[in-house]
Design a protein around this motif. Sequence first.
Motif: not given
Length: 145
Positions: A1-9, A71-78, A84-94
Amino acid sequence: MPKTEYPAGSLEKIDFVVIFSRYQGKWIYCWHKRRESFEHPGGHVEPQETAMEAAKRELYEETGITDARLLPLWDYEYIWENGQGSNTGRVYYARVDALGQLPESEMERIELFDSVPEHYTYDRAEEICDLERIERMLQAYGDII
């Protein structure tokens, strides 16, 4: 599953949150009862819930921690293998200031580590890269978090 990362938000819709948590210089990992391995707190964003609200909720549900700064660090999409679709997420640091009492959940316990534990649920090499990346980001942020 390809993953693409983006800046948080960057992504409007977030399906999942993952929280890399640290207490007194150690990384916090949760032992998952069913999978019998360590992982980070995280999970689905519920309807009508923001990604930050989900991150705080999941951090509590899977570790018992309520005293932390996130603190939000980055967003991602698989992208799904069938395309036919994707899952998105946000990575945080606590940055955790105090540990809490673990509530009843799919997690059996939490443990503190200097690096990625041996019995890690997902790709260990990718996890090591993520921890190194987060360390660099935190150095750049200085005393902000």
